[in-house]
Design an enzyme around this catalytic site. Sequence first.
Site, PDB file in Angstrom:
ATOM      1  CG  HIS A 637     -27.278 -90.063 -51.844  1.00 13.21           C
ATOM      2  ND1 HIS A 637     -26.012 -90.188 -51.312  1.00 13.21           N
ATOM      3  CD2 HIS A 637     -27.117 -89.403 -53.009  1.00 13.21           C
ATOM      4  CE1 HIS A 637     -25.133 -89.614 -52.107  1.00 13.21           C
ATOM      5  NE2 HIS A 637     -25.778 -89.137 -53.159  1.00 13.21           N
TER       6      HIS A 637
HETATM    7  P1  AMP Z   1     -23.989 -87.581 -55.255  1.00 14.25           P
HETATM    8  O1  AMP Z   1     -23.022 -87.126 -56.259  1.00 14.25           O
HETATM    9  O2  AMP Z   1     -24.807 -88.723 -55.740  1.00 14.25           O
HETATM   10  O3  AMP Z   1     -23.341 -87.837 -53.924  1.00 14.25           O
HETATM   11  O4  AMP Z   1     -25.027 -86.412 -55.058  1.00 14.25           O
HETATM   12  C1  AMP Z   1     -25.062 -85.701 -53.897  1.00 14.25           C
HETATM   13  C2  AMP Z   1     -26.221 -84.789 -54.031  1.00 14.25           C
HETATM   14  O5  AMP Z   1     -26.391 -84.175 -52.775  1.00 14.25           O
HETATM   15  C3  AMP Z   1     -25.993 -83.673 -55.026  1.00 14.25           C
HETATM   16  O6  AMP Z   1     -27.044 -83.698 -55.964  1.00 14.25           O
HETATM   17  C4  AMP Z   1     -25.989 -82.405 -54.193  1.00 14.25           C
HETATM   18  O7  AMP Z   1     -26.663 -81.395 -54.871  1.00 14.25           O
HETATM   19  C5  AMP Z   1     -26.748 -82.837 -52.952  1.00 14.25           C
HETATM   20  N1  AMP Z   1     -26.366 -82.195 -51.724  1.00 14.25           N
HETATM   21  C6  AMP Z   1     -25.157 -81.771 -51.341  1.00 14.25           C
HETATM   22  N2  AMP Z   1     -25.202 -81.285 -50.083  1.00 14.25           N
HETATM   23  C7  AMP Z   1     -26.475 -81.450 -49.654  1.00 14.25           C
HETATM   24  C8  AMP Z   1     -27.179 -81.152 -48.443  1.00 14.25           C
HETATM   25  N3  AMP Z   1     -26.544 -80.616 -47.401  1.00 14.25           N
HETATM   26  N4  AMP Z   1     -28.479 -81.434 -48.372  1.00 14.25           N
HETATM   27  C9  AMP Z   1     -29.129 -81.975 -49.423  1.00 14.25           C
HETATM   28  N5  AMP Z   1     -28.526 -82.270 -50.589  1.00 14.25           N
HETATM   29  C10 AMP Z   1     -27.223 -82.018 -50.699  1.00 14.25           C
END
Ligand code: AMP
Length: 740
Positions: A637
């Site tokens: 992502h």
């Molecule tokens: P990363 O550390 O790059 O994997 O970031 C994951 C991101 O996903 C973080 O910024 C979280 O705030 C976000 N996140 C976690 N759970 C969810 C969810 N269910 N839906 C949308 N974003 C999420």
Amino acid sequence: MDMDLDDSSAATSGVQKGKRLLVMLVGAPGSGKSTLCENVMRASKRPWVRVCQDIIGNGKSGTKAQCLKSALSALDGGKNVFIDRCNLDKEQRTEFVKLGSPQIDVHAVVLDLPAQLCISRSVKRIGHEGNLQGGKAAAVVNRMLQKKELPKLNEGFSRIMFCHNDAEIQDAINTYNALGPFDDLPHGCFGERNHETKIQAGIMKFMKKIDGPSGTVPKESRVQSPAPHQSSDRTNHKFDRQGDGIGSTNLSEKQEKGNKETSICPSSDIPTLAFPSISTADFQFDHDKASDIIVEKVGEFISKLGNARLVLVDLSHGSKILSLVKAKAARKNIDSSKFFTFVGNIVNLSTKGGLCCSVIANAANWRLKSGGGGVNAAIFNAAGADLEAATRARAKMLHPGQALVVPLPSASPLYLREGVTHVIHVLGPNMNPQRPNCLDNDYNEGCKLLRQAYTSLFEGFMSILKMHGNELKPSQMLRGSDCHLDNCKQDSDQKNKRSDEYLLENSKKSRCSPVDTRDGEAVKGNERSRAKGWSSWSQALYQIAMHPERHKGDILELTKDVIVIKDCYPKACKHLLVLARAEHLDCLSDVREEHLELLRRMHGVGLKWAEKFLQEDDPSLVFRLGYHSVPSMQQLHLHVISQDFNSTHLKNKKHWNSFNTAFFRDSVDVIEEVSSNGEAGIHDEGLLAMELRCHRCRSAHPNIPRLKWHIGSCKAAFPVALLENGRLVFRPTSAMATKP
Ligand code: AMP
């Protein structure tokens, strides 16, 4: 004779009778250092010498060693010295600070003017001694400012004065001009910027009650800021400092005594737990026995705390428990830089006492409710309703001997004002017949429970340290947490909430290993990806990517390759995620050349959304697009995040550093690296533990609340590296131009 020695004409004949001063000027070219020197040297009653590196080599630029030599010889000759060079980082300053002695006070005057002003002055000036003028000046000043590290008292300065504009520089000039040969200036930090106006007002009100010493510091009161690493003005002692000698700490006082070797420093860089004596007030536990137990438990834990420290706090100047503990700790040779006593109110140690404690202990009642008196009431009152709610979400009650660690919500006044990130509630044994669970003088049981209480408290502190320390092993992370140490209930949100925290995220990766279908030629980075496992909650993005039909309400855009959603825990005003829809593409380390097209599409979609925000919401936003080197959530992502970082979800160092160190891989760089090397560089998770620095001016900050205050108003230009290659997206036109 060295040409660099610019003797003050007003007082060249004089030899300093009282203490001499070495005043180090800290500021970018163009900030007004030389002008300040000239003004003081023209009017001062003291003999001054200006040591300037730009002219130290017979009128030409010279070396630091030459400056040191000149400064030393001037001081030996009874003169006061200005060190007129930029001195913008600690390393530049260290050797000069060492010239201090009981007869020589070392001050810093920081000319912290806006970068743009310094740059424009440097560019415009002509005939500069160091020939730093014209076009080249801008780049040099900009580069220097990126490395700027503001001085702190613990570097060895006895006084630091911050000036942010010409009027404040004039105050500094007046201050030094007014100094007679025997005058001293108060020790401490003055004028550091703080944006919490409420506190400023409070401190100013407080300072108005105080007379300036020798009448030499006309406007000190304007500058009293509650930054955690500040010492207070010497006059603060009247209010909440014990100052009764060894073992008991009084920061300003030690500095006033010229005790430069003291290892106790107010810096909030050092994780500190402040705790009250448990059970000795309302619960009437015997002080002698309690002090034995405190010293015993401190002795047991101190070696396990790394660089962290413990501070026993009491409100009262004549506290018996403090005196007992102090004496016993000294007898046991407990390192007084790691453990000391402090007289002050536990809810305003930073703002009133200059001692920043990120964790404070509460001598709680069994119901974990506000009320009663003493520390419990003070902490609940100061922390506001947020603490009650956060406590309630974790536990309904405590048993004697137990502790409960509660992360303080970032909206709590105690968090915002004092930088307290956690409160640890502790319940000790009760010997007061008018309170519940009285032990009727059963000191066998009482001592056992008090030992347990301190053990729980210090273990709770250690668990916080572990969560925040990069030395933590994944398996330990599972145990650490916003943990209470005993069998308290955990509410159901907790699990979800944790998914937002990096602190536990590594643990996810140590679990079961999913099957990776690719062949064995994968390179280093990919090994990590193979070994990883994802807990169910870290698969939320994967689930959305694979089953968009189940998440219609969350999806902003859906194409055959990507899905755009809002980040559930946005770390800035605008924060979106662009999810890849490909299977077996968990994270950046899985990305290979065959994904280039997908990466470009993700980038394009991310840019489109950034532009949309710029056009429709706020044209002043700035966006950055990129990937975390090691993500917490499964499924590749792309973060599309505005650079205001204005969000209550941005709570800790790891959050900040994940977006503001090399851990964050800009999408444009990832695309470039994958197309030239076949994969993207994965940067070390150790970066998440780095000190907190503003992403614009690169200034360092002791904790997240302080950093947030700063970034709320920092208007410095972004570092050049970010401005290059379209890493930042400012507005639609420039954004389009940056499409790789
Ligand atoms: P990363 O550390 O790059 O994997 O970031 C994951 C991101 O996903 C973080 O910024 C979280 O705030 C976000 N996140 C976690 N759970 C969810 C969810 N269910 N839906 C949308 N974003 C999420």
